[in-house]
Design an enzyme around this catalytic site. Structure first.
Site, PDB file in Angstrom:
ATOM      1  N   THR A 186       0.773  -1.246   0.000  1.00 40.27           N
ATOM      2  CA  THR A 186       0.000   0.000   0.000  1.00 40.27           C
ATOM      3  C   THR A 186       0.810   1.305   0.000  1.00 40.27           C
ATOM      4  O   THR A 186       1.967   1.343   0.383  1.00 40.27           O
ATOM      5  CB  THR A 186      -0.992  -0.007   1.191  1.00 40.27           C
ATOM      6  OG1 THR A 186      -1.696  -1.235   1.169  1.00 40.27           O
ATOM      7  CG2 THR A 186      -1.981   1.103   1.141  1.00 40.27           C
ATOM      8  N   SER A 213      -8.563  -1.850   5.922  1.00 39.11           N
ATOM      9  CA  SER A 213      -8.165  -0.994   7.050  1.00 39.11           C
ATOM     10  C   SER A 213      -7.757   0.376   6.572  1.00 39.11           C
ATOM     11  O   SER A 213      -7.342   1.218   7.371  1.00 39.11           O
ATOM     12  CB  SER A 213      -6.962  -1.594   7.756  1.00 39.11           C
ATOM     13  OG  SER A 213      -7.225  -2.896   8.143  1.00 39.11           O
TER      14      SER A 213
END
Ligand code: GLU
Length: 592
Positions: A412, A477
């Site tokens: 990410t 998340s």
């Protein structure tokens, strides 16, 4: 490309290591670097400090200096934050391919300054329509282990990032779509210098990357060694892919030759084959969703709701911590203890209630209801750790679901951008684990986001909310965030990679800035602490005193590397922009 490199002439990197490493990464002569400003406070051990960066008109903070420069170029030629986001994301796909790209998914929180619209876009990957609760079960009846599912076709969700970029650009972009592809196309054709982080990441994932031919060829030298730092890497296949999308729009990806080749690449890649079809690609749509905003000490903390657990869990941590005098305690072990305890409670609720709300009932309002959070705060003891927290009973909750924790991995990238008009982009973007599924096609990697689902459909006879279902989006998340003050003006943009610890990183940064008066660079740099309703994770450089006080309060501590990539912009009342780029990665804040 040469003009781009020339423009990267005013880095303000103080630490000698990163200074030299970045020069190597960009193939820059050392003397080209000037304009060094004051250092931000730096922890005592092992990482590369970065100076504070300020600007008055616009700013971009991304995970890679080349991507930041491209964003700044777009902003300096009158492009807006969405334009800069599109250009920077495509460049990140090339120069930081392990973390994000058009083979993955993303969440965008966007503030339109003129219309005063706060809009979020859900570009999360989706499960193939044929997927069911036994998606990760082998014919033998055994469930795949997480690490077995990590690479290969079964892990790949229908990618969403490109549709998100296109949707946001159609609605809010200014520059021509195709123009925004040019920097990435040029870099892919002419080559870019492999950065230290990319080189290290390849070395770390060699075993997986060598499994599939296209990645095995692209990421290694002829001697089958991981590409070294400074290697000039060209990606003509990606240049070709981007040119097609630039000229024809995303339909060539979702309903055309690029999609066809994705499906071809997915065939025969794992013990359990991919179930993705042409119809899945055709059906993909990014979804505009309302932002989830939670009050905290007179501010409003706004972010991404389900299928992300980001804004709800960050919001719960802050909403519970609000009931304590954090400001009075300061960044002491006592203050940290409060945030950690709030975090246990929030993660307990996350494990039971949070998933894709288009498929299961998620009590969004109830989870951030101020009365509920006050009640949860009543469970926190200022002196002692509570141990394992139980999920609560928020208003509107469907209590039929099991509480279930499952492994999650880290990859990410996060981009924070503010343009001259005051429009704001907070984009967290991912292909899930480093290098995703490691299946590469047409110059880009495909995600392994399906592993963010729970592999188990039930626990103790109760269904798990985040179980696999056809066309569902796995719980995330990711927590791209924009904070507003009591007048409704934006004051802070933040987000990070880091798996489910993203939530702790973002909450900590907000507390550091809003409660503990830190400047952004210091706020991202202080040692991390995180409790996901288990051990208390502390970053290596946490002081002895903090460790000892937390142990004596009953925390079961685990000292570790905590690899965030926080990219933050604070907006002061006079409009000044202050950037912070995480010293744990090679990101850069730059503006004018
Ligand atoms: N796939 C993860 C998520 O969506 C992100 C992974 C990471 O940030 O490292 O939550």
């Amino acid at each position: 490309m040469i003009s781009l490199l020339k423009k990267i002439d005013n880095f303000v990197l103080l630490n000698a290591n990163i200074f030299i490493m970045t020069c190597l990464a960009l193939a820059l002569p050392l003397k080209a670097i000037g304009n060094v400003t004051t250092a931000a406070p730096e922890p005592a051990t092992g990482w590369q400090g970065k100076p504070e960066v300020t600007a008055n008109q616009y700013m971009a903070v991304t995970a890679n200096p080349i991507a930041t420069q491209v964003a700044v170029d777009v902003l300096s030629t009158g492009g807006n934050a969405i334009d800069a986001m599109v250009a920077a994301q495509l460049v990140l796909n090339l120069v930081e391919p392990q973390s994000s790209g058009i083979g993955g998914g993303a969440f965008l929180v966007y503030w339109d300054a003129e219309k005063k619209i706060l809009q979020t876009f859900d570009g999360r990957e989706t499960a193939p329509a044929l997927a069911d609760e036994d998606y990760f079960r082998k014919p033998s009846g055994d469930l795949l282990k997480w690490w077995q599912a990590r690479i290969g076709g079964r892990a790949v969700g229908v990618p969403g990032t490109l549709d998100l970029l296109h949707m946001a650009h159609r609605q809010f972009g200014d520059h021509h779509w195709a123009e925004l592809f040019q920097p990435a196309i040029d870099l892919a054709r002419e080559g870019f210098s492999v950065s230290p982080r990319l080189s290290r990441s390849i070395a770390g994932a060699s075993k997986y990357l060598k499994t599939f031919p296209e990645a095995a060829e692209y990421f290694f030298t002829q001697a089958a060694e991981p590409l070294p730092v400074g290697y000039i890497l060209k990606n003509p296949a990606f240049a070709e892919t981007l040119s097609l999308i630039a000229n024809n729009g995303p339909s060539v990806f979702y309903d055309g030759p690029i999609g066809d080749k994705i499906l071809e690449s997915l065939s025969n890649t794992s013990e359990l084959p991919s179930l993705m079809t042409k119809d899945d690609l055709r059906a993909y749509q990014a979804i505009p969703r309302p932002a989830v905003c939670v009050p905290f000490k007179g501010f409003s903390i706004c972010g991404m709701g389900p299928p992300s657990s980001g804004a709800l869990t960050v919001g719960q941590i802050l909403g519970i911590s609000e009931h304590f005098d954090l400001q009075g305690m300061g960044p002491t072990p006592d203050g940290i203890h409060i945030v950690l305890e709030a975090s246990r409670l929030a993660f307990a609720d996350r494990a039971r209630f949070m998933a894709d709300s288009d498929f299961v009932s998620v009590p969004v309002e109830g989870l951030i209801n101020p009365e509920y959070l006050k009640k949860r705060a009543g469970l926190v003891k200022t002196e002692t750790a509570m141990g394992k927290a139980q999920a609560g009973n928020p208003p509107g909750a469907d209590l039929s679901h099991a509480t279930f924790y499952h492994p999650e991995s880290v990859g990410t990238s996060h981009l924070s951008i503010v343009d001259q008009q005051g429009n704001i982009v907070s984009l967290t973007t991912t292909i899930e684990s480093g290098f995703g599924s490691t299946i590469m096609t047409q110059g880009f990697l495909l995600n392994n986001e399906m592993t963010d689902f729970s592999f188990r459909k039930s626990a103790g006879n109760r269904p798990v909310a985040n179980r696999v279902e056809g066309s569902k989006r796995p719980r995330s998340s990711m927590a791209p965030t924009i904070v507003f003050n009591a007048d409704g003006d934006p004051v802070l943009v933040a987000g990070s990679p880091g798996g489910s610890r993203i939530i702790c990183y973002v909450a900590k940064t907000i507390v550091n800035i809003l409660e503990w008066n830190m400047r952004p660079q210091e706020a991202v740099s202080t040692p991390h602490f995180c409790n996901r309703n288990g051990k208390t994770d502390l970053e290596f450089q946490t002081s002895e005193t903090t460790r000892n006080v937390l142990i004596s309060s009953g925390h079961d501590i685990s000292i570790k590397e905590m690899n965030s990539g926080l990219h933050v912009i604070q907006i002061l009342p006079d409009g000044q922009l202050i950037g912070g780029a995480d010293p744990r990665r090679e990101g850069l804040a730059k503006g004018n």
